[in-house]
Design a protein around this motif. Structure first.
Motif, PDB file in Angstrom:
ATOM      1  N   VAL A   1      -4.835  -2.290  -6.852  1.00 52.65           N
ATOM      2  CA  VAL A   1      -5.042  -3.701  -7.170  1.00 52.65           C
ATOM      3  C   VAL A   1      -5.486  -4.381  -5.881  1.00 52.65           C
ATOM      4  O   VAL A   1      -5.371  -3.804  -4.808  1.00 52.65           O
ATOM      5  CB  VAL A   1      -3.774  -4.383  -7.749  1.00 52.65           C
ATOM      6  N   GLY A   2      -5.955  -5.592  -5.982  1.00 50.71           N
ATOM      7  CA  GLY A   2      -6.471  -6.293  -4.818  1.00 50.71           C
ATOM      8  C   GLY A   2      -5.414  -7.037  -4.021  1.00 50.71           C
ATOM      9  O   GLY A   2      -4.216  -6.763  -4.119  1.00 50.71           O
ATOM     10  N   ALA A   3      -5.873  -7.991  -3.261  1.00 54.44           N
ATOM     11  CA  ALA A   3      -5.015  -8.822  -2.414  1.00 54.44           C
ATOM     12  C   ALA A   3      -4.419  -9.964  -3.226  1.00 54.44           C
ATOM     13  O   ALA A   3      -4.892 -10.291  -4.315  1.00 54.44           O
ATOM     14  CB  ALA A   3      -5.826  -9.378  -1.253  1.00 54.44           C
ATOM     15  N   ASP A   4      -3.386 -10.559  -2.676  1.00 53.14           N
ATOM     16  CA  ASP A   4      -2.777 -11.780  -3.218  1.00 53.14           C
ATOM     17  C   ASP A   4      -2.281 -11.627  -4.650  1.00 53.14           C
ATOM     18  O   ASP A   4      -2.403 -12.549  -5.461  1.00 53.14           O
ATOM     19  CB  ASP A   4      -3.764 -12.960  -3.129  1.00 53.14           C
TER      20      ASP A   4
ATOM     21  N   ASN B   1      -0.640  -9.609   1.160  1.00 49.75           N
ATOM     22  CA  ASN B   1       0.087 -10.689   0.475  1.00 49.75           C
ATOM     23  C   ASN B   1       0.594 -10.302  -0.905  1.00 49.75           C
ATOM     24  O   ASN B   1       0.598 -11.119  -1.820  1.00 49.75           O
ATOM     25  CB  ASN B   1      -0.767 -11.961   0.384  1.00 49.75           C
ATOM     26  N   PHE B   2       1.039  -9.093  -1.064  1.00 50.52           N
ATOM     27  CA  PHE B   2       1.553  -8.666  -2.361  1.00 50.52           C
ATOM     28  C   PHE B   2       2.853  -9.397  -2.660  1.00 50.52           C
ATOM     29  O   PHE B   2       3.725  -9.513  -1.804  1.00 50.52           O
ATOM     30  CB  PHE B   2       1.805  -7.153  -2.371  1.00 50.52           C
ATOM     31  N   GLY B   3       2.985  -9.900  -3.893  1.00 48.95           N
ATOM     32  CA  GLY B   3       4.214 -10.539  -4.333  1.00 48.95           C
ATOM     33  C   GLY B   3       4.328 -12.009  -3.971  1.00 48.95           C
ATOM     34  O   GLY B   3       5.428 -12.556  -3.963  1.00 48.95           O
ATOM     35  N   ILE B   4       3.191 -12.663  -3.700  1.00 47.53           N
ATOM     36  CA  ILE B   4       3.252 -14.097  -3.407  1.00 47.53           C
ATOM     37  C   ILE B   4       3.643 -14.858  -4.673  1.00 47.53           C
ATOM     38  O   ILE B   4       3.553 -14.332  -5.770  1.00 47.53           O
ATOM     39  CB  ILE B   4       1.917 -14.624  -2.837  1.00 47.53           C
ATOM     40  N   GLY B   5       4.085 -16.070  -4.502  1.00 47.01           N
ATOM     41  CA  GLY B   5       4.435 -16.898  -5.654  1.00 47.01           C
ATOM     42  C   GLY B   5       5.921 -17.132  -5.751  1.00 47.01           C
ATOM     43  O   GLY B   5       6.630 -17.187  -4.752  1.00 47.01           O
TER      44      GLY B   5
ATOM     45  N   ASN C   1       5.033 -10.632   0.529  1.00 49.58           N
ATOM     46  CA  ASN C   1       5.741 -11.895   0.591  1.00 49.58           C
ATOM     47  C   ASN C   1       7.199 -11.598   0.934  1.00 49.58           C
ATOM     48  O   ASN C   1       7.765 -10.636   0.422  1.00 49.58           O
ATOM     49  CB  ASN C   1       5.618 -12.605  -0.763  1.00 49.58           C
ATOM     50  N   GLY C   2       7.810 -12.418   1.768  1.00 54.54           N
ATOM     51  CA  GLY C   2       9.184 -12.167   2.209  1.00 54.54           C
ATOM     52  C   GLY C   2      10.201 -12.126   1.083  1.00 54.54           C
ATOM     53  O   GLY C   2      11.067 -11.257   1.041  1.00 54.54           O
TER      54      GLY C   2
ATOM     55  N   SER D   1      -0.994  -0.889   7.232  1.00 54.78           N
ATOM     56  CA  SER D   1      -2.199  -1.673   7.534  1.00 54.78           C
ATOM     57  C   SER D   1      -3.454  -1.039   6.946  1.00 54.78           C
ATOM     58  O   SER D   1      -4.435  -1.727   6.693  1.00 54.78           O
ATOM     59  CB  SER D   1      -2.347  -1.867   9.045  1.00 54.78           C
ATOM     60  N   GLN D   2      -3.430   0.261   6.696  1.00 54.32           N
ATOM     61  CA  GLN D   2      -4.596   0.969   6.158  1.00 54.32           C
ATOM     62  C   GLN D   2      -4.470   1.249   4.657  1.00 54.32           C
ATOM     63  O   GLN D   2      -5.208   2.066   4.120  1.00 54.32           O
ATOM     64  CB  GLN D   2      -4.779   2.292   6.899  1.00 54.32           C
TER      65      GLN D   2
END
Length: 166
Positions: free
Chosen positions: A13-16, A62-66, A90-91, A108-109
């Motif tokens: 899946v992508g970012a964010d 930014n996986f899991g933002i929201g 996301n924290g 990172s990769q």
């Protein structure tokens, strides 16, 4: 947790990716089984119906933002996802994931891993193996023992119950 010699299939899946994509708000009034059936339907409609226990989800940053909904991590656990690999999390999602027993690997990769690729991982050493891949190994952040204990126990509550009975 030693080197995982099991080969895990990669889902990309992508970012964010936000928590609403993982646990859609329209299904939050139902139990985790129903929420899991709709996990990622907005970005990967095939995911919930085809993911197999032991598969891994690889994402962009930014996986899991929201929102802080715990069900966003619990849905992946219910589907049998072995780990989520991403450059950053996301924290709140990070904390919720380990609390429900979901392994997160910060790499990172991560975005170099391909859809359908078979990988192995060692969270203690911070390595992701890519049999036949280039490069053959990726490095990720090591996962502290106390977090691995939570994953192995199936989450924080299970770990506390185990410790209480010992």
């Amino acid at each position: 947790m030693n080197t995982d010699t099991t080969t895990h299939r990669v889902w990309r899946v992508g970012a964010d990716i936000d928590t609403d994509a993982l646990a859609p708000g329209a299904y939050m009034k139902f139990g985790i089984d129903e929420i899991a059936r709709h996990c990622l339907q907005r970005v990967r409609p095939d995911f919930a119906g085809q993911v197999q226990p032991g598969d891994v989800l690889v994402a962009g940053p930014n996986f899991g933002i929201g929102s802080s909904r715990e069900q966003a991590a619990a849905a992946l656990v219910r589907l049998g996802v072995a780990a989520v690999i991403a450059p950053s999390f996301n924290g709140l999602y990070f904390r919720n994931a380990f609390n429900v027993g979901l392994l997160l690997l910060t790499c990172s990769q991560a975005e170099t891993l391909a859809e359908g690729e078979g990988i192995t991982f060692d969270p203690v050493a911070g390595r992701i193996g890519r049999p036949g891949g280039t490069p053959a190994e990726l490095h990720c952040e090591t996962v502290p023992g106390f977090l691995l204990d939570m994953v192995q126990a199936g989450g924080l509550l299970n770990l506390l119950k185990q410790r209480q009975t010992s």
